[in-house]
Design a protein around this motif. Structure first.
Motif: not given
Length: 129
Positions: A54-57, A68-74, A98-103, A107-115
């Protein structure tokens, strides 16, 4: 003097005898320990890997934590803790950030799994079925 063993003085710098109180005794060096090898680096936890992704994105999009926090509601503090792997976010929060970042979540879980696959431990691994 029978039975008395006298040790040789070491090559340590000699201090003023008065500082020792008038010849307290000889300085005996301690044995030198060989350093143990450092701990084996373990693969990152899920929360650490997702936070890093999430930070990299967010950084790639050049967006601030507050934006991003405002868009995500946190809160900004909570998002910061998620990105640093300090908090275990719920799936709803992960989806919101993830939605606030357009993911999409997939897609996010795939990226994390690859990492995580890239950080596979070098030793034996037991997998549960």
């Amino acid at each position: 003097m029978t039975g008395t063993v006298r040790r040789q003085r070491t090559c340590f710098p000699r201090l003023d005898d008065q500082s020792y109180g008038g010849g307290m005794g000889d300085v005996i060096p301690l044995p030198v320990r060989t350093p143990r090898p450092g701990p084996v680096e373990s693969p990152p936890l899920w929360r650490e890997a997702i936070g890093r992704e999430l930070r990299d994105e967010r950084a790639a999009q050049r967006r601030t934590l507050a934006d991003v926090a405002e868009d995500a509601g946190v809160s900004t503090q909570y998002l910061s803790e998620i990105e640093r792997g300090r908090k275990e976010p719920s799936s709803e929060v992960i989806e919101a950030v993830g939605g606030a970042l357009g993911l999409r979540l997939v897609d996010l879980t795939t990226r994390v799994s690859r990492r995580l696959i890239g950080a596979r431990p070098s030793g034996p691994l037991a997998l549960a079925a």
